[in-house]
Structures are given as C-alpha cells and as structure tokens.
Design a protein around this motif. Sequence first.
Motif, PDB file in Angstrom:
ATOM      1  N   TYR A 151      -0.074  85.106 -85.099  1.00 40.90           N
ATOM      2  CA  TYR A 151       1.309  84.014 -85.518  1.00 40.90           C
ATOM      3  C   TYR A 151       1.764  84.420 -86.675  1.00 40.90           C
ATOM      4  O   TYR A 151       2.945  84.157 -86.855  1.00 40.90           O
ATOM      5  N   LYS A 186      -6.165  85.402 -83.598  1.00 39.48           N
ATOM      6  CA  LYS A 186      -5.072  84.651 -83.159  1.00 39.48           C
ATOM      7  C   LYS A 186      -3.967  84.545 -84.371  1.00 39.48           C
ATOM      8  O   LYS A 186      -2.835  84.662 -84.170  1.00 39.48           O
ATOM      9  N   ARG A 234       3.114  76.032 -87.259  1.00 38.75           N
ATOM     10  CA  ARG A 234       3.185  76.573 -85.923  1.00 38.75           C
ATOM     11  C   ARG A 234       1.726  76.838 -85.265  1.00 38.75           C
ATOM     12  O   ARG A 234       1.944  76.506 -84.176  1.00 38.75           O
ATOM     13  N   PHE A 235       1.036  77.441 -85.873  1.00 38.76           N
ATOM     14  CA  PHE A 235      -0.259  77.643 -85.498  1.00 38.76           C
ATOM     15  C   PHE A 235      -1.085  76.380 -84.850  1.00 38.76           C
ATOM     16  O   PHE A 235      -1.677  76.237 -83.941  1.00 38.76           O
ATOM     17  N   ARG A 236      -1.180  75.448 -85.712  1.00 36.47           N
ATOM     18  CA  ARG A 236      -1.913  74.084 -85.557  1.00 36.47           C
ATOM     19  C   ARG A 236      -0.935  73.346 -84.513  1.00 36.47           C
ATOM     20  O   ARG A 236      -1.651  72.498 -83.940  1.00 36.47           O
ATOM     21  N   GLY A 237       0.267  73.557 -84.267  1.00 37.71           N
ATOM     22  CA  GLY A 237       0.783  72.808 -82.992  1.00 37.71           C
ATOM     23  C   GLY A 237       0.400  73.277 -81.990  1.00 37.71           C
ATOM     24  O   GLY A 237       0.394  72.569 -80.927  1.00 37.71           O
ATOM     25  N   ASP A 238      -0.327  74.656 -81.840  1.00 39.60           N
ATOM     26  CA  ASP A 238      -0.971  75.123 -80.604  1.00 39.60           C
ATOM     27  C   ASP A 238      -2.229  74.866 -80.476  1.00 39.60           C
ATOM     28  O   ASP A 238      -3.084  74.761 -79.536  1.00 39.60           O
ATOM     29  N   PHE A 239      -2.914  74.836 -81.597  1.00 38.59           N
ATOM     30  CA  PHE A 239      -4.415  74.845 -81.798  1.00 38.59           C
ATOM     31  C   PHE A 239      -4.795  73.757 -83.002  1.00 38.59           C
ATOM     32  O   PHE A 239      -5.118  74.140 -84.184  1.00 38.59           O
ATOM     33  N   SER A 277     -10.379  82.917 -83.693  1.00 40.67           N
ATOM     34  CA  SER A 277      -9.216  82.070 -84.376  1.00 40.67           C
ATOM     35  C   SER A 277      -8.342  83.040 -85.342  1.00 40.67           C
ATOM     36  O   SER A 277      -7.179  82.889 -85.601  1.00 40.67           O
TER      37      SER A 277
END
Length: 295
Positions: free
Chosen positions: A282, A278, A112-117, A275
């Motif tokens: 998440y 954030k 989920r996190f790496r989908g945005d970042f 990071s």
Amino acid sequence: MNISQYETFLKTIELGSLTKAAEVLGYTQSGVSHMLNALESDCGLKLMVRDRSGVRITADGQQLLPYFQGICNGQHNLSEKINEIHTLESGLVRVGTFTSVSAQWLPGIIKRFRGDFPNIQFELLHGTNEEIENWVINGRVDCAFVKIPTKQQLESIFLRRDPFVAILPENHILAKEPFLSAAALSEYPYIKLDESVDDGITEILESHHIKPNVCFVEKEDYAIIAMVDNGLGISVLSELVLKDTARKIVIKDLEFPADRDLGIAVKDKNMLTASAQKFLGYVQLWILEEYGPTP
C-alpha cells in the motif's frame, strides 16, 4: 497424547456412544476405540466405562474433562486467530517514522489501508534516522521510513527523491531571486535543524564548503518554519515537510544540487507479518498514485 485424542474423548462423552462419535468425526469405530485406549494409556487412568448401554465418564475422566475442553477450545481459537491474520481481520503494524513522513505521507497511506482492512492497528514510533534503523534491526518495528542507502544491512525499497530547498520570510530582500545562493546562506541569519535530527542538510552544506551564519538551532521542522515566518532568519529544509504549509514564507531552489532519497526498510521481507507485507504494498501504491512513476 494429541489434540485428536482429546477431541475424540469429548465427542464420545457428549454423544455417549463410540459408534455415534465415529460417525460424526469421520473415523471408524475401531479407530475411535484405538485413540481412546491410547489416551487412557498415556494418562495412566481409566477415563470412561464402556458397556452395552453406551459410554459413561469416570470420576478421573470428569476431573480431566475441563482441561481437555480448554485445550480443544484453545486450539480452535488459535486456528481462528491464524485465519484472521491471514485474511487481515486482525493484526498490528509497527512503523518507524519521522516528522515529514508522519505529517505528509502516513495519514493518506493509513487511511487508504484501513479503508480496506479496518481491524488492523498501527503503532508509530518517531526517531532519528539512526534510531529508526536500529529499531528495524532489533525488531522493535516491522518496517520504517528511512533515508537510503541505509547504514545498516537492511532490505530497502526506494520511494521518492526529496529535494532540499531554502525558505525565507515573505518580505526578505532575496524573496524575488530565482534561487538562493551559497553565499546567501553564509551572509544572512540561518536557523539550523539540530544535528540529532538532521536530515542530511549539514552533510550536504559541508560537501559544498558552505558555512551558514547560524543564529538559532532548533529540533523541530515546524518550529523552524514558524521562526522563518516571523522573520528570524532563513533555513534549508526538505521539500516534503513544507508541503501544504500555510505559513507566509517563500520557498526557493538552492543554486547547488541537494536532496535525499527516501525509502521504506525492513530487516527481512520473508519474516514480515501478513499485515506488514500488505502495508508495504500500500505504501508503494500510494506513492505511485501521489507522485507518478519514478523518473
């Protein structure tokens, strides 16, 4: 000497004119002249010749030119990197974790996190609860999944209460019982999670004066599940580690209350990278969506 002087020198040499440099940089001509004089005074060298035809660099100025350029380029790159970090265009999050969280929570959270970042990298370190807490204290990791309350003075966020449950082979004589009794743990062959990675199970059993009939000791949760599947004994593990297991085992509640509180801990929230801060958000959001509000 300061970065503004270097930038003014470079722009003046590039354009060959104080007047043009002043216009581009947004300074007055006298302001540019003052900065250049100050730079030459600080260096103790004549860096340029100014006459009616314009500005020409001296031999000494030519030798220093690449150094001024390097400093200005470095400053630019530093500013760009700082901006990237603030906008999460780059960064590294170091996370302390253990088996059940790594298997059941982190894949979904990180996806989920790496989908945005997508440019944020992760470093995952596995250890015992004590080791993980020490990593947070000494700065080896930014944050860590831990059993709470923590033994160290850490800032922690409660995530979820994780029950301990009994696991039995599918064909065990007690497989159809509504729960597993304390007496059964003492009677039937028991596979114990090694003390060095114990999630708190031994402590809970001792608090209820239960002495399991230990026949095997194993460090890995998933190895214990496989051993139970093969009929080598019964055991007690966290509910989390058993999620989505395909093994032929039966999961039973215990007749006595047994659980652990899981959270995520940091040394000082105010000192976290952008990071990592954030990522904490998440984690909490994913847990909320996965399990619903905490009762």
